[in-house]
Write a protein that holds these residues in place. Structure first.
Motif, PDB file in Angstrom:
ATOM      1  N   GLY A   1       0.800  -1.207   0.000  1.00  0.00           N
ATOM      2  CA  GLY A   1       0.000   0.000   0.000  1.00  0.00           C
ATOM      3  C   GLY A   1       0.841   1.268   0.000  1.00  0.00           C
ATOM      4  O   GLY A   1       2.032   1.239   0.296  1.00  0.00           O
ATOM      5  N   PRO A   2       0.218   2.422  -0.314  1.00  0.00           N
ATOM      6  CA  PRO A   2       0.928   3.702  -0.359  1.00  0.00           C
ATOM      7  C   PRO A   2       1.204   4.223   1.046  1.00  0.00           C
ATOM      8  O   PRO A   2       0.616   3.764   2.029  1.00  0.00           O
ATOM      9  CB  PRO A   2      -0.058   4.605  -1.100  1.00  0.00           C
ATOM     10  CG  PRO A   2      -1.395   4.048  -0.749  1.00  0.00           C
ATOM     11  CD  PRO A   2      -1.211   2.555  -0.660  1.00  0.00           C
ATOM     12  N   LYS A   3       2.096   5.211   1.129  1.00  0.00           N
ATOM     13  CA  LYS A   3       2.433   5.753   2.441  1.00  0.00           C
ATOM     14  C   LYS A   3       2.817   7.222   2.335  1.00  0.00           C
ATOM     15  O   LYS A   3       3.247   7.702   1.290  1.00  0.00           O
ATOM     16  CB  LYS A   3       3.596   4.972   3.075  1.00  0.00           C
ATOM     17  CG  LYS A   3       4.915   5.088   2.321  1.00  0.00           C
ATOM     18  CD  LYS A   3       6.019   4.293   3.008  1.00  0.00           C
ATOM     19  CE  LYS A   3       7.330   4.369   2.202  1.00  0.00           C
ATOM     20  NZ  LYS A   3       8.414   3.606   2.838  1.00  0.00           N
ATOM     21  N   ILE A   4       2.640   7.922   3.449  1.00  0.00           N
ATOM     22  CA  ILE A   4       3.171   9.273   3.626  1.00  0.00           C
ATOM     23  C   ILE A   4       4.343   9.169   4.592  1.00  0.00           C
ATOM     24  O   ILE A   4       4.243   8.523   5.641  1.00  0.00           O
ATOM     25  CB  ILE A   4       2.117  10.229   4.202  1.00  0.00           C
ATOM     26  CG1 ILE A   4       1.156  10.698   3.105  1.00  0.00           C
ATOM     27  CG2 ILE A   4       2.774  11.444   4.831  1.00  0.00           C
ATOM     28  CD1 ILE A   4       0.075  11.622   3.619  1.00  0.00           C
ATOM     29  N   SER A   5       5.457   9.798   4.235  1.00  0.00           N
ATOM     30  CA  SER A   5       6.614   9.874   5.123  1.00  0.00           C
ATOM     31  C   SER A   5       6.814  11.324   5.534  1.00  0.00           C
ATOM     32  O   SER A   5       6.739  12.226   4.695  1.00  0.00           O
ATOM     33  CB  SER A   5       7.880   9.372   4.420  1.00  0.00           C
ATOM     34  OG  SER A   5       7.721   8.041   3.977  1.00  0.00           O
ATOM     35  N   VAL A   6       7.059  11.523   6.812  1.00  0.00           N
ATOM     36  CA  VAL A   6       7.377  12.858   7.311  1.00  0.00           C
ATOM     37  C   VAL A   6       8.883  13.045   7.226  1.00  0.00           C
ATOM     38  O   VAL A   6       9.649  12.291   7.826  1.00  0.00           O
ATOM     39  CB  VAL A   6       6.900  13.044   8.762  1.00  0.00           C
ATOM     40  CG1 VAL A   6       7.332  14.415   9.293  1.00  0.00           C
ATOM     41  CG2 VAL A   6       5.390  12.889   8.856  1.00  0.00           C
ATOM     42  N   GLN A   7       9.303  14.045   6.455  1.00  0.00           N
ATOM     43  CA  GLN A   7      10.717  14.366   6.299  1.00  0.00           C
ATOM     44  C   GLN A   7      11.002  15.592   7.161  1.00  0.00           C
ATOM     45  O   GLN A   7      10.383  16.642   6.981  1.00  0.00           O
ATOM     46  CB  GLN A   7      11.037  14.668   4.834  1.00  0.00           C
ATOM     47  CG  GLN A   7      10.535  13.623   3.848  1.00  0.00           C
ATOM     48  CD  GLN A   7      11.392  12.371   3.838  1.00  0.00           C
ATOM     49  OE1 GLN A   7      12.562  12.407   4.189  1.00  0.00           O
ATOM     50  NE2 GLN A   7      10.818  11.264   3.397  1.00  0.00           N
ATOM     51  N   ALA A   8      11.933  15.441   8.093  1.00  0.00           N
ATOM     52  CA  ALA A   8      12.225  16.521   9.039  1.00  0.00           C
ATOM     53  C   ALA A   8      13.637  17.041   8.822  1.00  0.00           C
ATOM     54  O   ALA A   8      14.569  16.269   8.599  1.00  0.00           O
ATOM     55  CB  ALA A   8      12.077  16.015  10.472  1.00  0.00           C
ATOM     56  N   LYS A   9      13.791  18.372   8.902  1.00  0.00           N
ATOM     57  CA  LYS A   9      15.120  18.979   8.808  1.00  0.00           C
ATOM     58  C   LYS A   9      15.685  19.193  10.211  1.00  0.00           C
ATOM     59  O   LYS A   9      14.980  19.609  11.123  1.00  0.00           O
ATOM     60  CB  LYS A   9      15.046  20.319   8.073  1.00  0.00           C
ATOM     61  CG  LYS A   9      14.909  20.164   6.566  1.00  0.00           C
ATOM     62  CD  LYS A   9      15.114  21.489   5.854  1.00  0.00           C
ATOM     63  CE  LYS A   9      15.070  21.293   4.337  1.00  0.00           C
ATOM     64  NZ  LYS A   9      15.286  22.570   3.615  1.00  0.00           N
ATOM     65  N   ASP A  10      16.991  18.898  10.342  1.00  0.00           N
ATOM     66  CA  ASP A  10      17.630  19.086  11.638  1.00  0.00           C
ATOM     67  C   ASP A  10      18.282  20.460  11.719  1.00  0.00           C
ATOM     68  O   ASP A  10      18.120  21.305  10.822  1.00  0.00           O
ATOM     69  CB  ASP A  10      18.614  17.953  11.936  1.00  0.00           C
ATOM     70  CG  ASP A  10      19.853  17.976  11.028  1.00  0.00           C
ATOM     71  OD1 ASP A  10      20.045  18.950  10.278  1.00  0.00           O
ATOM     72  OD2 ASP A  10      20.633  17.012  11.082  1.00  0.00           O
ATOM     73  N   ALA A  11      19.040  20.687  12.776  1.00  0.00           N
ATOM     74  CA  ALA A  11      19.585  22.013  13.057  1.00  0.00           C
ATOM     75  C   ALA A  11      20.563  22.507  12.005  1.00  0.00           C
ATOM     76  O   ALA A  11      20.780  23.708  11.881  1.00  0.00           O
ATOM     77  CB  ALA A  11      20.264  22.007  14.430  1.00  0.00           C
ATOM     78  N   ILE A  12      21.185  21.600  11.243  1.00  0.00           N
ATOM     79  CA  ILE A  12      22.127  22.045  10.215  1.00  0.00           C
ATOM     80  C   ILE A  12      21.588  21.784   8.810  1.00  0.00           C
ATOM     81  O   ILE A  12      22.345  21.769   7.837  1.00  0.00           O
ATOM     82  CB  ILE A  12      23.527  21.420  10.399  1.00  0.00           C
ATOM     83  CG1 ILE A  12      23.485  19.885  10.378  1.00  0.00           C
ATOM     84  CG2 ILE A  12      24.157  21.910  11.691  1.00  0.00           C
ATOM     85  CD1 ILE A  12      24.869  19.248  10.400  1.00  0.00           C
ATOM     86  N   GLY A  13      20.266  21.573   8.713  1.00  0.00           N
ATOM     87  CA  GLY A  13      19.624  21.537   7.405  1.00  0.00           C
ATOM     88  C   GLY A  13      19.552  20.191   6.727  1.00  0.00           C
ATOM     89  O   GLY A  13      19.093  20.091   5.593  1.00  0.00           O
ATOM     90  N   ARG A  14      19.991  19.129   7.401  1.00  0.00           N
ATOM     91  CA  ARG A  14      19.878  17.802   6.800  1.00  0.00           C
ATOM     92  C   ARG A  14      18.452  17.283   6.939  1.00  0.00           C
ATOM     93  O   ARG A  14      17.764  17.588   7.909  1.00  0.00           O
ATOM     94  CB  ARG A  14      20.852  16.828   7.466  1.00  0.00           C
ATOM     95  CG  ARG A  14      22.309  17.175   7.273  1.00  0.00           C
ATOM     96  CD  ARG A  14      23.197  16.292   8.127  1.00  0.00           C
ATOM     97  NE  ARG A  14      22.891  16.442   9.541  1.00  0.00           N
ATOM     98  CZ  ARG A  14      23.546  15.815  10.514  1.00  0.00           C
ATOM     99  NH1 ARG A  14      24.527  14.988  10.213  1.00  0.00           N
ATOM    100  NH2 ARG A  14      23.217  15.999  11.779  1.00  0.00           N
ATOM    101  N   THR A  15      18.040  16.478   5.974  1.00  0.00           N
ATOM    102  CA  THR A  15      16.692  15.919   5.994  1.00  0.00           C
ATOM    103  C   THR A  15      16.738  14.466   6.445  1.00  0.00           C
ATOM    104  O   THR A  15      17.540  13.676   5.947  1.00  0.00           O
ATOM    105  CB  THR A  15      16.045  16.013   4.607  1.00  0.00           C
ATOM    106  OG1 THR A  15      15.957  17.381   4.221  1.00  0.00           O
ATOM    107  CG2 THR A  15      14.646  15.407   4.619  1.00  0.00           C
ATOM    108  N   TRP A  16      15.860  14.124   7.380  1.00  0.00           N
ATOM    109  CA  TRP A  16      15.740  12.754   7.891  1.00  0.00           C
ATOM    110  C   TRP A  16      14.312  12.273   7.658  1.00  0.00           C
ATOM    111  O   TRP A  16      13.358  12.982   7.976  1.00  0.00           O
ATOM    112  CB  TRP A  16      16.027  12.710   9.392  1.00  0.00           C
ATOM    113  CG  TRP A  16      17.380  13.188   9.784  1.00  0.00           C
ATOM    114  CD1 TRP A  16      17.751  14.473  10.074  1.00  0.00           C
ATOM    115  CD2 TRP A  16      18.555  12.389   9.962  1.00  0.00           C
ATOM    116  NE1 TRP A  16      19.073  14.526  10.415  1.00  0.00           N
ATOM    117  CE2 TRP A  16      19.598  13.268  10.352  1.00  0.00           C
ATOM    118  CE3 TRP A  16      18.830  11.028   9.832  1.00  0.00           C
ATOM    119  CZ2 TRP A  16      20.895  12.825  10.620  1.00  0.00           C
ATOM    120  CZ3 TRP A  16      20.119  10.584  10.097  1.00  0.00           C
ATOM    121  CH2 TRP A  16      21.133  11.469  10.478  1.00  0.00           C
ATOM    122  N   GLN A  17      14.175  11.066   7.137  1.00  0.00           N
ATOM    123  CA  GLN A  17      12.846  10.468   7.050  1.00  0.00           C
ATOM    124  C   GLN A  17      12.501   9.876   8.407  1.00  0.00           C
ATOM    125  O   GLN A  17      13.218   9.017   8.916  1.00  0.00           O
ATOM    126  CB  GLN A  17      12.791   9.381   5.984  1.00  0.00           C
ATOM    127  CG  GLN A  17      11.410   8.714   5.910  1.00  0.00           C
ATOM    128  CD  GLN A  17      11.316   7.666   4.819  1.00  0.00           C
ATOM    129  OE1 GLN A  17      11.659   7.914   3.683  1.00  0.00           O
ATOM    130  NE2 GLN A  17      10.852   6.485   5.188  1.00  0.00           N
TER     131      GLN A  17
END
Length: 658
Positions: free
Chosen positions: A483-499
């Motif tokens: 099935g499909p999914k939504i992932s929340v991508q968050a930026k940290d203090a130095i601008g990197r993106t984490w799923q």
């Protein structure tokens, strides 16, 4: 109508007439430094590409995404030329651009040393300064074989033409059509200095490479397979200006300081003992405190949101994963089977099949839905050794795993509530910048279920994402097999993106497990199942937070929140009294009664990134006070004990980020 000696082209949206034989660079008036390539009829081309009638021409600037990739690919060629200049016995693998840089693989008798990299980089700078020209020429397969007869890996790529496609960078070298070789030509004589099998395009000359640096070397299997020879890979970075490169190098320096593996050892939080195995962490007492606080807070928030807690075992009969479909679609990521009582048992890679059995343990009514089951469940995944990375890629993890069973009518609202719950909780932990990624299916055969199921479940996720107000990025083909999914991508203090968090719609598991509920009209209906991992895994989220805060966790998450530092031994009882008051209010407080001098005690507390240091000397004792020293170095003297306790308790309870 254009004549034989003239061409009509479209440039910047305007139609123009140019002489026959005009190149893309000439049409663009490109200087070869700012505009380093062209897009002609949608395809990236060299500036010396000769235009045809009706061509649509666009500039490719060096600072654009395409421009950087072309410049980095050209820098990889310069690297390979420099290596073969200095190490004539080196045989060439592949050399593609990658995010933020490039690499090239070589077959050499001995691994490269740091001194070798310095020599290679120096030679590269000489080549760049020479302004060698990149010149493309088509060749037949036989011509390519003759010219590259001493390059066994290139010969293999030629044989793979049309069959390997994009496998492990092979598309950088060959495509399904005409083979091409790029020569590096002497700027003065036009004589070839070096050549490589490559599709291109490239910058016009080596002088169009403004800034580069070699970073490191390491082993890499040819075409990514452990069955193939191990080559030596040299990594580098290249940018459109020295300023941008300096920014990137500073970013890397900051990222290295924040590496959670380094911080985990320095702060005595966790380790990975060889005796246990790769990708399997143990949490030390201080790390255990942080983890417990994270879990306790998440547990409380789930209770408030109406979740019910369940527990499931770590292993199960293989038949369970046959029913769920995981043995057919996920087996390569599972640990091998264990034979028990004549049957195969598996370490569980996920909790959902067991939650399905809990749902199915008795009859269900529509009045019970949505049913929200939650578990801190330990799961095990057989990650390849090459991708295991600290806490962010492990083989044993604890998922904050929830499965929601609801009616189809409830699904959209439930997804919206889920997404709001997830984002609120992530914000509580100090992450505030997000975007969403919607992973859907493509034409691959790995996806199961009917078109109808995929259409309405994808539409529900898209509606919930739109209501959140966050940017939504589509990820075709990235869905789970069910099935499909939504992932929340968050930026940290130095601008990197984490799923981080994911929300998945699964209409297939209820089918496979024959899950039902009794509807209001008495009919038996199939529930929709939503999978939701908020942190992703406790381990990974721990690592992300550690890097986000550079180890200086906010007071509510700090393993030690307060350290009392006496100026002399006579002041220890006073601080012990303060620490006892704090512990009564739930604060993690210690007193450093060691024989170290006061300044060393302060340095020790700073190294351990303790949020609050409470100092006490004769004057503080006489006034029943303490002197605050904050983690940022600020100090506040003579604070009455009652005020000091209240300030700390309020900061912890409010989850203030300092």
């Amino acid at each position: 109508m254009s004549t034989v000696s003239e061409l009509r082209i479209t440039l910047d949206g305007d139609e123009r007439v140019v002489p026959a034989g005009t190149t893309a660079g000439e049409a663009l008036g490109a200087d070869g430094r700012t505009v380093i390539a062209a897009r002609v009829d949608g395809e990236l081309r060299d500036l010396d590409h000769v235009l045809t009638d009706g061509a649509v021409v666009e500039p490719v600037e060096i600072g654009s995404e395409d421009g950087r990739a072309i410049m980095r690919h050209s820098t990889a060629h310069v690297l390979a030329q420099a290596v073969q200049d200095l190490f004539p016995e080196a045989r060439l693998g592949i050399g593609p651009p990658v995010e933020n840089g490039f690499y090239y693989d070589f077959d050499v008798p001995e691994p490269f040393t740091p001194d070798d990299l310095k020599r290679i980089e120096k030679r590269m700078r000489e080549i760049v300064k020479q302004g060698q020209r990149f010149s493309r020429r088509p060749v037949s397969d036989d011509e390519a074989r003759r010219e590259l007869a001493d390059e066994p890996y290139k010969l293999e790529l030629i044989e793979l033409k049309g069959s390997a496609g994009s496998e492990d960078g092979a598309d950088v070298e060959v495509g399904a059509g005409q083979l091409t070789i790029y020569d590096n030509l002497d700027a003065k004589t036009g004589e070839p200095r070096w050549k490589d099998l490559c599709r291109g395009p490239h910058v016009p000359t080596t002088k169009a490479i403004p800034a580069f640096k070699l970073m490191r070397s390491g082993g890499a299997y040819w075409r990514g397979s452990e069955k193939n020879p191990q080559l030596q890979r040299i990594y580098g970075t290249a940018w459109e200006s020295r300023e941008r490169q300096d920014e990137y190098l500073k970013f890397l320096e900051e990222a290295e300081k924040r590496d959670h593996r380094k911080l985990g050892a320095e702060l005595d939080l966790f380790s990975f003992p060889n005796e246990i195995g790769s990708g399997l962490a143990v949490f030390h007492p201080k790390g255990g405190v942080v983890r417990k606080v994270m879990e306790d807070y998440a547990r409380r928030r789930h209770e408030e949101a109406g979740y019910e807690f369940v527990y499931t075992p770590h292993i199960t009969k293989g038949a369970l994963f046959e029913t769920s479909g995981h043995l057919g679609w996920y087996k390569d990521d599972m640990f091998p089977a264990m034979e028990v009582d004549g049957g195969d048992y598996y370490l569980k890679p996920m909790n959902c099949p067991m939650h399905n059995l809990i749902y199915k343990a008795r009859g269900r009514s529509y009045r019970e839905l949505p049913l929200r089951l939650f578990e801190f469940g330990s799961v095990y995944r057989f990650e390849k050794s090459g991708v295991v990375h600290g806490l962010t890629r492990v083989r044993g993890m604890t998922q904050d795993d929830a499965h929601i069973y609801c009616t189809r009518e409830q699904m959209v609202d439930e997804i919206k509530n889920l997404l709001g719950f997830v984002l609120d909780l992530l914000r509580d932990f100090g992450l505030n910048e997000f975007y969403l990624e919607l992973s859907t299916r493509d034409d691959s055969e790995k996806f199961i279920g009917s078109d109808e199921y995929w259409e309405w479940s994808t539409a529900a996720l898209r509606e919930a994402a739109a209501e959140s107000g966050l940017d939504l990025v589509d990820d075709p083909g990235g869905a789970a097999f069910y099935g499909p999914k939504i992932s929340v991508q968050a930026k940290d203090a130095i601008g990197r993106t984490w799923q981080l968090s994911t929300i998945q719609v699964d209409p297939n598991q209820p089918e496979r497990f024959d899950l039902e509920y009794q509807a209001a009209d008495g009919s038996r209906q199939r529930p929709v199942m939503l999978h939701r991992a908020l942190f992703g895994s406790i381990e990974r989220f721990f690592g992300v937070l550690l890097e986000h805060y550079a180890g200086a966790m906010p007071p509510w998450l700090s393993p030690v929140q307060v350290v009392g530092i006496p100026i002399g031994d006579a002041h220890v009882p006073h601080l012990e009294k303060v620490a006892a008051r704090l512990r009564e209010r739930g604060i993690r407080a210690e007193v450093d009664a060691s024989s170290d001098r006061m300044q060393k005690k302060i340095r020790n507390a700073q190294k351990q990134k303790v949020p609050y240091m409470l100092l006490a000397g004769d004057q503080d004792v006489s006034k029943d006070a303490v002197s605050f020293r904050y983690r940022n170095g600020e100090q506040k003297n003579g604070v009455p004990i009652d005020e000091a306790v209240e300030e700390i308790v309020k900061a912890v309870e409010a989850r203030i980020q300092i």
